[in-house]
Enzyme design. Structure first.
Site, PDB file in Angstrom:
ATOM      1  N   TYR A 142       8.689 -10.438  -0.164  1.00  0.00           N
ATOM      2  CA  TYR A 142       9.427 -11.629  -0.628  1.00  0.00           C
ATOM      3  C   TYR A 142       8.460 -12.726  -1.060  1.00  0.00           C
ATOM      4  O   TYR A 142       8.720 -13.461  -2.011  1.00  0.00           O
ATOM      5  CB  TYR A 142      10.348 -12.163   0.479  1.00  0.00           C
ATOM      6  CG  TYR A 142      11.602 -11.336   0.659  1.00  0.00           C
ATOM      7  CD1 TYR A 142      12.803 -11.725   0.068  1.00  0.00           C
ATOM      8  CD2 TYR A 142      11.593 -10.161   1.413  1.00  0.00           C
ATOM      9  CE1 TYR A 142      13.961 -10.970   0.222  1.00  0.00           C
ATOM     10  CE2 TYR A 142      12.735  -9.389   1.566  1.00  0.00           C
ATOM     11  CZ  TYR A 142      13.915  -9.801   0.977  1.00  0.00           C
ATOM     12  OH  TYR A 142      15.051  -9.040   1.123  1.00  0.00           O
TER      13      TYR A 142
ATOM     14  N   CYS B 275      20.905  -5.441   2.273  1.00  0.00           N
ATOM     15  CA  CYS B 275      19.943  -6.333   2.927  1.00  0.00           C
ATOM     16  C   CYS B 275      19.036  -5.590   3.921  1.00  0.00           C
ATOM     17  O   CYS B 275      19.525  -4.920   4.822  1.00  0.00           O
ATOM     18  CB  CYS B 275      20.720  -7.425   3.660  1.00  0.00           C
ATOM     19  SG  CYS B 275      19.684  -8.462   4.708  1.00  0.00           S
TER      20      CYS B 275
HETATM   21  N1  LIG Z   1      17.439 -14.964   7.005  1.00  0.00           N
HETATM   22  C1  LIG Z   1      16.865 -13.953   7.834  1.00  0.00           C
HETATM   23  C2  LIG Z   1      17.232 -12.562   7.487  1.00  0.00           C
HETATM   24  C3  LIG Z   1      18.543 -12.409   6.878  1.00  0.00           C
HETATM   25  C4  LIG Z   1      18.496 -12.631   5.412  1.00  0.00           C
HETATM   26  O1  LIG Z   1      17.652 -13.324   4.850  1.00  0.00           O
HETATM   27  N2  LIG Z   1      19.434 -12.031   4.767  1.00  0.00           N
HETATM   28  C5  LIG Z   1      19.592 -12.280   3.354  1.00  0.00           C
HETATM   29  C6  LIG Z   1      19.929 -11.024   2.600  1.00  0.00           C
HETATM   30  S1  LIG Z   1      18.621  -9.859   2.540  1.00  0.00           S
HETATM   31  C7  LIG Z   1      20.770 -13.210   3.216  1.00  0.00           C
HETATM   32  O2  LIG Z   1      21.744 -13.075   3.929  1.00  0.00           O
HETATM   33  N3  LIG Z   1      20.676 -14.148   2.290  1.00  0.00           N
HETATM   34  C8  LIG Z   1      21.743 -15.077   2.004  1.00  0.00           C
HETATM   35  C9  LIG Z   1      21.300 -16.486   2.056  1.00  0.00           C
HETATM   36  O3  LIG Z   1      20.168 -16.740   2.482  1.00  0.00           O
HETATM   37  O4  LIG Z   1      22.117 -17.346   1.693  1.00  0.00           O
HETATM   38  C10 LIG Z   1      15.376 -14.038   7.828  1.00  0.00           C
HETATM   39  O5  LIG Z   1      14.907 -14.871   7.081  1.00  0.00           O
HETATM   40  O6  LIG Z   1      14.709 -13.298   8.547  1.00  0.00           O
END
Ligand SMILES: N[C@@H](CCC(=O)N[C@@H](CS)C(=O)NCC(=O)O)C(=O)O
Length: 322
Positions: free
Chosen positions: A175, A44
């Site tokens: 993204y 990540c």
């Molecule tokens: N959600 C945070 C950053 C953390 C994030 O999105 N991590 C992802 C992995 S790169 C995650 O944990 N995804 C799992 C989920 O959203 O269920 C953001 O939007 O800034």
């Protein structure tokens, strides 16, 4: 009529558990060696920034690290790389358990990075930007001797503005390309991304680092996106005007950081590729993970020393990975 570009645009859920861990403990969570566990995943990019900062600042002995495996289902990241599938300190398999200890009805994504209060087993915060900022500014007393200043006060304004654009038009924009729900949304994100990458290519042609002449939080923010660019974002997210290796300045900058202790030693491209290509079935239904690209170039000389710059300012690089 198709949905408008705005309707079909990818929107990151930026609601977080925002409890801070502070020096004065006014939040109820004082900075305290050994009290918390950072949970990350090599895959990540948001967690990658916390891993880099922990290494640069030498916080390994005061802030333990739990590492989730590269893939997860819609429910949770898991500690499937650990013996018995359990984090050795938290004793759980699912990171979700730590979120549910914080809030039994926790309604949002189970994300990394997260910092867990080991005593209660509950997540304190999962706000990635706040985590790196507080590690740099609230945990100062526990930094290693020679730790760099990642938020130099004299560059505060420039730092904020560069970080802001890098977040919007690069870190998050890849993204927005990858998860766009309409051609218009994709086109808009793609154009914004490449305008920003051209800006960075130009900006880094005369300076070794993004802000000032040392490594700062701005470089920590950009690097994890560049490290994932050719293996993932170029193909999987359709961010494909060029490869990173075709942007000579950004490619040299990325190699320079990769070869700097604390940056490259946090990267595991196999885990990165497995995560994106296996987890995102909506955009890669077969789950097949590409074998390429060839990564040999990352260790080649970058020639950026000629721009001057002092990576660690008056400080020193971190020692070897434990
Ligand atoms: N959600 C945070 C950053 C953390 C994030 O999105 N991590 C992802 C992995 S790169 C995650 O944990 N995804 C799992 C989920 O959203 O269920 C953001 O939007 O800034």
């Amino acid at each position: 009529m198709n949905a408008s570009a705005a309707d079909a645009a990818y929107e990151r859920d930026a609601r977080y558990l925002t409890t801070r861990i502070t020096r004065d403990g006014s939040s109820g969570y004082p900075v305290a060696p050994g009290r918390y566990r950072l949970v990350a995943a090599r895959a990540c990019p948001w967690a990658n920034r916390a891993l880099i900062v922990r290494r640069l600042l030498g916080l390994e002995d005061v802030l333990g690290l739990g590492m989730a495996g590269p893939t997860h289902d819609e429910q949770s990241w898991t500690f499937d790389l650990d013996p018995g599938g359990l984090d050795p300190v938290l004793g759980t398999h699912f990171l979700r358990d730590a979120y549910l200890r914080r809030d039994p009805e926790y309604p949002l994504g189970i994300t990394v990075p997260a910092i867990v209060d080991i005593g209660s087993g509950a997540v304190v915060t999962n706000d990635p930007d706040r985590i790196t900022r507080d590690l740099a500014t609230e945990w100062v007393e526990h930094h290693r001797p020679g730790a760099p200043n990642l938020w130099p006060r004299k560059h505060a304004e420039e730092l904020e503005s560069v970080i802001d654009r890098v977040y919007r038009d690069v870190n998050n924009c890849v993204y927005e390309c990858g998860f766009a729900g309409s051609q218009e949304a994709y086109d808009e994100a793609y154009d914004r991304l490449w305008t920003a990458l051209d800006w960075l290519e130009e900006r880094l042609s005369t300076r070794r680092y993004l802000v000032g002449d040392t490594i700062t939080e701005a470089d920590v923010r950009l690097f994890p996106t560049l490290a994932r660019f050719d293996p993932v974002y170029h193909g999987h997210f359709k961010a494909n005007r060029n490869r990173l290796t075709e942007m000579p300045i950004l490619w040299a900058y990325a190699r320079d950081l990769f070869q700097t202790p604390g940056f490259g030693d946090t990267i595991d491209v196999a885990q990165i590729k497995e995560h994106y290509y296996v987890v995102h079935r909506t955009i890669n239904p077969t789950g097949i993970v590409p074998k390429g690209p060839d990564l040999a170039g990352w260790r080649t000389s970058h020639g950026r020393e000629r721009l001057g710059g002092r990576p660690f300012g008056d400080g020193t690089p971190p020692g070897p990975v434990r």
